[in-house]
Motif scaffolding. Sequence first.
Motif, PDB file in Angstrom:
ATOM      1  N   ASP A  42       0.853  -1.154   0.038  1.00 50.22           N
ATOM      2  CA  ASP A  42       0.121   0.093  -0.117  1.00 50.22           C
ATOM      3  C   ASP A  42       0.720   1.167  -0.208  1.00 50.22           C
ATOM      4  OD1 ASP A  42      -2.089   1.980   0.113  1.00 50.22           O
ATOM      5  OD2 ASP A  42      -2.907   1.162   1.993  1.00 50.22           O
ATOM      6  N   ARG A  49      -8.886  -3.655  -3.553  1.00 50.27           N
ATOM      7  CA  ARG A  49      -8.472  -3.817  -2.245  1.00 50.27           C
ATOM      8  C   ARG A  49      -8.668  -5.066  -1.814  1.00 50.27           C
ATOM      9  NH1 ARG A  49      -5.298  -0.853   1.290  1.00 50.27           N
ATOM     10  NH2 ARG A  49      -5.702   1.087   0.145  1.00 50.27           N
ATOM     11  N   LEU A  57      -5.287  -0.069  -5.784  1.00 48.61           N
ATOM     12  CA  LEU A  57      -5.990  -0.082  -4.407  1.00 48.61           C
ATOM     13  C   LEU A  57      -7.093   0.919  -4.206  1.00 48.61           C
ATOM     14  CD1 LEU A  57      -2.905  -1.077  -2.559  1.00 48.61           C
ATOM     15  CD2 LEU A  57      -4.527  -2.689  -3.170  1.00 48.61           C
TER      16      LEU A  57
END
Length: 229
Positions: free
Chosen positions: A167, A181, A175
């Motif tokens: 991330d 995600r 994402l």
Amino acid sequence: MGTYLVIGGSGGIGLALAKQLYADGATVLATYNKHPVQNEGIEFIHFDALDMASPITFIPDSLDGIAYCPGTINLKPFERLKPQDFEDDFRLQVTGAIRVIQSALPALKKSGRGSVLLFSSVAVQTGLAYHTQVAASKGAIEGLCRAMAAEFAPSVRVNCLAPSLTDTPLAASLLNTDSKREANALRHPLKRIGTTADLANMAGFLLSEKAAWITGQVLHVDGGMSTLK
């Protein structure tokens, strides 16, 4: 703890690593390209890894460790990639690393405990669709890591981390929705996305004297993706 240089330290894993090293008591130099960073105690220096003509003048006299963090994530079908895409990526991730490490090598040797850390990808050892550009450059990084580790031993250690999806701002487009995600998390045996702390923790360890008997290794910090089904 020593003096460390983080190339690409303005965001993502590089920034997390720079902050961790400083918190652990190190003197930290970090570079940025487009976005200046203000962080008390860490010296940030402008550096464009693609500018091969500019001299590298910010290497200190003695250096205990260097991490080369610049990277890209360009996921496209192979037939849509141009040879120039591969060349540009190689210049950033491989030639850029070579140039910085060559400049820093005398300082790393002088410290008596120098360490180099590079970044690969889970896509090198695990074939993933649309990852040809990533795998080509990162595969070269893994070979470079092992060859340099053999040549620089015993005075300088060289290791490499091979993460899965983490991330960071670089991975934002992968994402940017809850469904993306969740889908990406479920691809990993540990059922979550990597964090910058996950990578910075291992990176800081490999750069430190705690890893004094580790060199020439490509370590997978990937939620189990590369080895578990």
